[in-house]
Design a protein around this motif. Structure first.
Motif, PDB file in Angstrom:
ATOM      1  N   MET A 180       0.836  -1.193   0.000  1.00  0.00           N
ATOM      2  CA  MET A 180       0.000   0.000   0.000  1.00  0.00           C
ATOM      3  C   MET A 180       0.874   1.246   0.000  1.00  0.00           C
ATOM      4  O   MET A 180       1.823   1.360   0.778  1.00  0.00           O
ATOM      5  CB  MET A 180      -0.896  -0.006   1.247  1.00  0.00           C
ATOM      6  N   LEU A 181       0.577   2.194  -0.906  1.00  0.00           N
ATOM      7  CA  LEU A 181       1.323   3.444  -1.012  1.00  0.00           C
ATOM      8  C   LEU A 181       0.426   4.620  -0.664  1.00  0.00           C
ATOM      9  O   LEU A 181      -0.691   4.730  -1.171  1.00  0.00           O
ATOM     10  CB  LEU A 181       1.862   3.615  -2.432  1.00  0.00           C
ATOM     11  N   GLY A 201      -5.325   6.343   3.862  1.00  0.00           N
ATOM     12  CA  GLY A 201      -4.836   5.289   2.979  1.00  0.00           C
ATOM     13  C   GLY A 201      -5.388   3.925   3.348  1.00  0.00           C
ATOM     14  O   GLY A 201      -5.730   3.117   2.481  1.00  0.00           O
ATOM     15  N   LEU A 202      -5.488   3.667   4.649  1.00  0.00           N
ATOM     16  CA  LEU A 202      -6.043   2.393   5.101  1.00  0.00           C
ATOM     17  C   LEU A 202      -7.512   2.259   4.724  1.00  0.00           C
ATOM     18  O   LEU A 202      -7.983   1.169   4.373  1.00  0.00           O
ATOM     19  CB  LEU A 202      -5.871   2.258   6.625  1.00  0.00           C
ATOM     20  N   LYS A 203      -8.259   3.380   4.791  1.00  0.00           N
ATOM     21  CA  LYS A 203      -9.673   3.329   4.418  1.00  0.00           C
ATOM     22  C   LYS A 203      -9.836   2.991   2.939  1.00  0.00           C
ATOM     23  O   LYS A 203     -10.730   2.226   2.562  1.00  0.00           O
ATOM     24  CB  LYS A 203     -10.343   4.668   4.734  1.00  0.00           C
ATOM     25  N   GLU A 204      -8.979   3.567   2.105  1.00  0.00           N
ATOM     26  CA  GLU A 204      -9.040   3.259   0.673  1.00  0.00           C
ATOM     27  C   GLU A 204      -8.705   1.792   0.426  1.00  0.00           C
ATOM     28  O   GLU A 204      -9.382   1.098  -0.341  1.00  0.00           O
ATOM     29  CB  GLU A 204      -8.057   4.163  -0.070  1.00  0.00           C
ATOM     30  N   TRP A 205      -7.645   1.321   1.092  1.00  0.00           N
ATOM     31  CA  TRP A 205      -7.250  -0.084   0.947  1.00  0.00           C
ATOM     32  C   TRP A 205      -8.342  -1.004   1.489  1.00  0.00           C
ATOM     33  O   TRP A 205      -8.588  -2.088   0.939  1.00  0.00           O
ATOM     34  CB  TRP A 205      -5.931  -0.292   1.692  1.00  0.00           C
ATOM     35  N   ALA A 206      -9.018  -0.584   2.559  1.00  0.00           N
ATOM     36  CA  ALA A 206     -10.080  -1.399   3.145  1.00  0.00           C
ATOM     37  C   ALA A 206     -11.206  -1.652   2.150  1.00  0.00           C
ATOM     38  O   ALA A 206     -11.797  -2.738   2.130  1.00  0.00           O
ATOM     39  CB  ALA A 206     -10.633  -0.723   4.401  1.00  0.00           C
ATOM     40  N   ARG A 207     -11.511  -0.659   1.320  1.00  0.00           N
ATOM     41  CA  ARG A 207     -12.568  -0.856   0.320  1.00  0.00           C
ATOM     42  C   ARG A 207     -12.186  -1.954  -0.665  1.00  0.00           C
ATOM     43  O   ARG A 207     -13.038  -2.733  -1.103  1.00  0.00           O
ATOM     44  CB  ARG A 207     -12.842   0.460  -0.413  1.00  0.00           C
ATOM     45  N   GLN A 208     -10.904  -2.036  -1.000  1.00  0.00           N
ATOM     46  CA  GLN A 208     -10.458  -3.090  -1.903  1.00  0.00           C
ATOM     47  C   GLN A 208     -10.597  -4.461  -1.253  1.00  0.00           C
ATOM     48  O   GLN A 208     -11.009  -5.427  -1.902  1.00  0.00           O
ATOM     49  CB  GLN A 208      -9.012  -2.837  -2.321  1.00  0.00           C
ATOM     50  N   ILE A 209     -10.238  -4.539   0.021  1.00  0.00           N
ATOM     51  CA  ILE A 209     -10.357  -5.813   0.735  1.00  0.00           C
ATOM     52  C   ILE A 209     -11.820  -6.249   0.813  1.00  0.00           C
ATOM     53  O   ILE A 209     -12.162  -7.417   0.560  1.00  0.00           O
ATOM     54  CB  ILE A 209      -9.769  -5.692   2.156  1.00  0.00           C
ATOM     55  N   GLN A 210     -12.706  -5.319   1.141  1.00  0.00           N
ATOM     56  CA  GLN A 210     -14.119  -5.668   1.289  1.00  0.00           C
ATOM     57  C   GLN A 210     -14.749  -6.095  -0.030  1.00  0.00           C
ATOM     58  O   GLN A 210     -15.712  -6.863  -0.036  1.00  0.00           O
ATOM     59  CB  GLN A 210     -14.873  -4.493   1.899  1.00  0.00           C
ATOM     60  N   ASP A 247      -8.910  -0.792  -7.069  1.00  0.00           N
ATOM     61  CA  ASP A 247     -10.062   0.070  -7.330  1.00  0.00           C
ATOM     62  C   ASP A 247      -9.711   1.057  -8.434  1.00  0.00           C
ATOM     63  O   ASP A 247      -8.775   1.851  -8.305  1.00  0.00           O
ATOM     64  CB  ASP A 247     -10.432   0.809  -6.053  1.00  0.00           C
ATOM     65  N   ASP A 248     -10.466   1.021  -9.522  1.00  0.00           N
ATOM     66  CA  ASP A 248     -10.182   1.927 -10.636  1.00  0.00           C
ATOM     67  C   ASP A 248     -10.353   3.383 -10.257  1.00  0.00           C
ATOM     68  O   ASP A 248      -9.811   4.276 -10.902  1.00  0.00           O
ATOM     69  CB  ASP A 248     -11.103   1.604 -11.834  1.00  0.00           C
ATOM     70  N   GLN A 249     -11.112   3.655  -9.199  1.00  0.00           N
ATOM     71  CA  GLN A 249     -11.358   5.021  -8.772  1.00  0.00           C
ATOM     72  C   GLN A 249     -10.501   5.413  -7.569  1.00  0.00           C
ATOM     73  O   GLN A 249     -10.788   6.389  -6.905  1.00  0.00           O
ATOM     74  CB  GLN A 249     -12.850   5.191  -8.404  1.00  0.00           C
ATOM     75  N   SER A 250      -9.458   4.636  -7.300  1.00  0.00           N
ATOM     76  CA  SER A 250      -8.688   4.891  -6.087  1.00  0.00           C
ATOM     77  C   SER A 250      -7.967   6.231  -6.152  1.00  0.00           C
ATOM     78  O   SER A 250      -7.551   6.691  -7.209  1.00  0.00           O
ATOM     79  CB  SER A 250      -7.660   3.771  -5.864  1.00  0.00           C
ATOM     80  N   LEU A 251      -7.800   6.845  -4.975  1.00  0.00           N
ATOM     81  CA  LEU A 251      -7.138   8.138  -4.898  1.00  0.00           C
ATOM     82  C   LEU A 251      -5.675   8.047  -5.310  1.00  0.00           C
ATOM     83  O   LEU A 251      -5.091   9.029  -5.751  1.00  0.00           O
ATOM     84  CB  LEU A 251      -7.244   8.686  -3.471  1.00  0.00           C
ATOM     85  N   SER A 252      -5.071   6.867  -5.174  1.00  0.00           N
ATOM     86  CA  SER A 252      -3.662   6.716  -5.506  1.00  0.00           C
ATOM     87  C   SER A 252      -3.407   6.830  -7.003  1.00  0.00           C
ATOM     88  O   SER A 252      -2.266   6.972  -7.433  1.00  0.00           O
ATOM     89  CB  SER A 252      -3.144   5.364  -4.991  1.00  0.00           C
ATOM     90  N   LYS A 413      -1.874  -2.304  -3.987  1.00  0.00           N
ATOM     91  CA  LYS A 413      -2.144  -3.694  -4.359  1.00  0.00           C
ATOM     92  C   LYS A 413      -2.199  -4.553  -3.110  1.00  0.00           C
ATOM     93  O   LYS A 413      -1.465  -4.347  -2.166  1.00  0.00           O
ATOM     94  CB  LYS A 413      -1.056  -4.246  -5.276  1.00  0.00           C
ATOM     95  N   CYS A 414      -3.064  -5.549  -3.127  1.00  0.00           N
ATOM     96  CA  CYS A 414      -3.090  -6.549  -2.062  1.00  0.00           C
ATOM     97  C   CYS A 414      -3.530  -7.847  -2.699  1.00  0.00           C
ATOM     98  O   CYS A 414      -4.690  -8.008  -3.051  1.00  0.00           O
ATOM     99  CB  CYS A 414      -4.036  -6.155  -0.935  1.00  0.00           C
ATOM    100  N   VAL A 415      -2.607  -8.758  -2.927  1.00  0.00           N
ATOM    101  CA  VAL A 415      -2.915  -9.979  -3.642  1.00  0.00           C
ATOM    102  C   VAL A 415      -2.927 -11.131  -2.662  1.00  0.00           C
ATOM    103  O   VAL A 415      -1.955 -11.343  -1.938  1.00  0.00           O
ATOM    104  CB  VAL A 415      -1.879 -10.248  -4.753  1.00  0.00           C
ATOM    105  N   GLY A 416      -4.014 -11.873  -2.635  1.00  0.00           N
ATOM    106  CA  GLY A 416      -4.127 -12.984  -1.701  1.00  0.00           C
ATOM    107  C   GLY A 416      -3.469 -14.233  -2.244  1.00  0.00           C
ATOM    108  O   GLY A 416      -3.479 -14.502  -3.438  1.00  0.00           O
ATOM    109  N   VAL A 417      -2.890 -15.044  -1.378  1.00  0.00           N
ATOM    110  CA  VAL A 417      -2.302 -16.304  -1.773  1.00  0.00           C
ATOM    111  C   VAL A 417      -2.771 -17.367  -0.798  1.00  0.00           C
ATOM    112  O   VAL A 417      -3.092 -17.089   0.340  1.00  0.00           O
ATOM    113  CB  VAL A 417      -0.753 -16.257  -1.758  1.00  0.00           C
TER     114      VAL A 417
END
Length: 438
Positions: A180-181, A201-210, A247-252, A413-417
């Motif tokens: 996460m950047l 930043g965590l809130k934005e990343w959280a939306r991707q996780i959810q 997220d295509d609309q992410s602030l990053s 990015k957060c890729v699950g394995v």
């Protein structure tokens, strides 16, 4: 009668012991899992004495300290476990404790929920429990409050002790790579800037996780599928793969001026516990995703708290050097997650976070202080995550703050394995924090 509570038998013995050995009033937390049918209480934990404060015997309880205790304990609970409410042991008449217990449970819920990275779901249980125990008469009164309604009235609830409440649980787990950047402005207090911008930043990343997709044993399953459908009923563990799409609309993705950046990178272990044999995939996915969010946020917040303490002490505090690696970009190793069994009769564990410079004894001391449980060092499970290795930037997982000439559009990015393929990764890339500035 209102909600029903199935309570582990050991909780009764614990509360009785507190009443017999501690001066009243005694307060603490009730921990377990809520469901639509009933709640399951697996442990109770006394609120420790506030450091530097006088004895509270014969005095009113410290609402702020009970809430702070609950906040710290909530960080030590994996997915599926939560602070369900509070207890109070005193020789006062039960009806005279309703107002105090109401204030405690609302304060606890307010502080804990302020750290959530997710929005409440429609099926979330909003009733929290209060328990009053009179050590002289041995009378126990259980009431609930709807903590989302400030005008909620107390409702009587059914409190019953059972043996084996800790034994019939299933666990779902996964390993997640975090990358996460977060851009930072060019001025202001370093620690305060980190705190504010990392939360965003965590809130934005959280939306991707959810919005991620969970694969159970390599397959997507309908939400209403029973987790144990077609499985042996004594099966207790499931491996989940969490797939995340940026997220295509992410602030990053937006080009913006900044004075630096912070990146959170690493591999983390996440797990969630479910009590019922008829638990649905929807619930397992919700609890596991919330644990992913909680464990990352807790580690980042723990490090930020140390940085703030160091900054307030003008850099002279011990916390300022904890896990720090001096490079052009400051690098800090986030703590790894370790687990401790609640009891010997079941699979349920609580957790703690261990910095690289800490010994196991410090973890057992925290478990005793926060949860009032005694655990031998050899019973701690430290195998799920390896200590963070400070490698060259780009070679491992870390949290960094370093110089930037121009911030190019970049997605978090957060890729699950799958857990089976994540062991090697965890051995070389635990969670870290990088800080970069101009």
């Amino acid at each position: 009668m209102g909600r029903g509570y199935a309570v582990e038998q050991a909780v009764e013995a614990y509360l009785s012991k507190l009443g017999a050995t501690h001066a009243c009033p005694v307060s603490g937390l009730l921990i377990g899992q809520s469901s639509s049918q009933r709640d399951y209480v697996i442990m109770a934990s006394r609120t420790p004495p506030r450091e530097g404060s006088a004895s509270t015997a014969g005095k009113s309880l410290d609402k702020e300290w009970v809430a702070e205790h609950a906040r710290q304990v909530s960080r030590m609970l994996p997915g599926g476990l939560a602070v369900l409410g509070v207890f109070m042991i005193s020789d006062a008449d039960a009806k005279d404790t309703v107002a105090t217990l109401s204030q405690l449970v609302f304060a606890v819920e307010k502080l804990i929920s302020s750290e959530y990275l997710w929005n409440p779901a429609d099926d979330d249980i909003t009733d929290c429990v209060t328990l009053h125990v009179n050590p002289k008469t041995r009378k126990t009164i259980c009431r609930t409050f709807d903590v989302k309604n400030p005008k909620s009235m107390a409702k009587l609830a059914d409190w019953k002790y059972h043996s084996g409440v800790c034994s019939s649980w299933s666990m779902v787990s996964c390993c997640v790579n975090v990358d996460m950047l977060v851009p930072l402005p060019g001025s202001g207090s370093a620690a305060e800037i980190l705190d504010a911008f990392l939360k965003e930043g965590l809130k934005e990343w959280a939306r991707q996780i959810q919005h991620g997709i969970c694969l159970f044993e390599g397959k997507t399953l309908p939400d209403d599928t029973e987790l144990l459908a077609g499985q042996k009923r004594n099966r207790q563990t499931f491996t989940v793969q969490l797939l995340i799409s940026p997220d295509d609309q992410s602030l990053s993705d937006v080009v913006q001026q900044c004075g630096g950046s912070v990146s959170v990178r690493g591999a983390i272990h996440s797990r969630a516990y479910l009590h019922s044999n008829k638990s649905k995939v929807r619930l397992a996915e919700k609890l596991l995703k919330r644990d992913v969010l909680s464990t990352v946020a807790a580690r980042v917040q723990m490090l930020l708290e140390e940085l703030l303490m160091s900054e307030e002490g003008e850099g002279g505090g011990e916390g300022g050097s904890r896990g720090k690696h001096q490079t052009a970009a400051d690098t800090f190793a986030l703590p790894r997650r370790i687990f401790c069994p609640v009891s010997s009769c079941g699979p349920v564990c609580v957790c703690d976070y261990q910095f690289s410079d800490e010994a196991k004894a410090e973890a057992t001391d925290r478990l005793k202080e926060m949860l009032d449980i005694d655990v031998a060092e050899e019973h701690l499970d430290t195998s799920q995550e390896s200590p963070a290795q400070i490698l060259e930037r780009g070679a491992a997982a870390e949290l960094t703050v370093g110089p930037v000439e121009a911030l190019e559009p970049k997605r978090s990015k957060c890729v699950g394995v799958a857990m089976a393929t994540a062991v090697a990764l965890l051995a070389t890339a635990a969670s870290m924090l990088y800080l970069s500035d101009i």
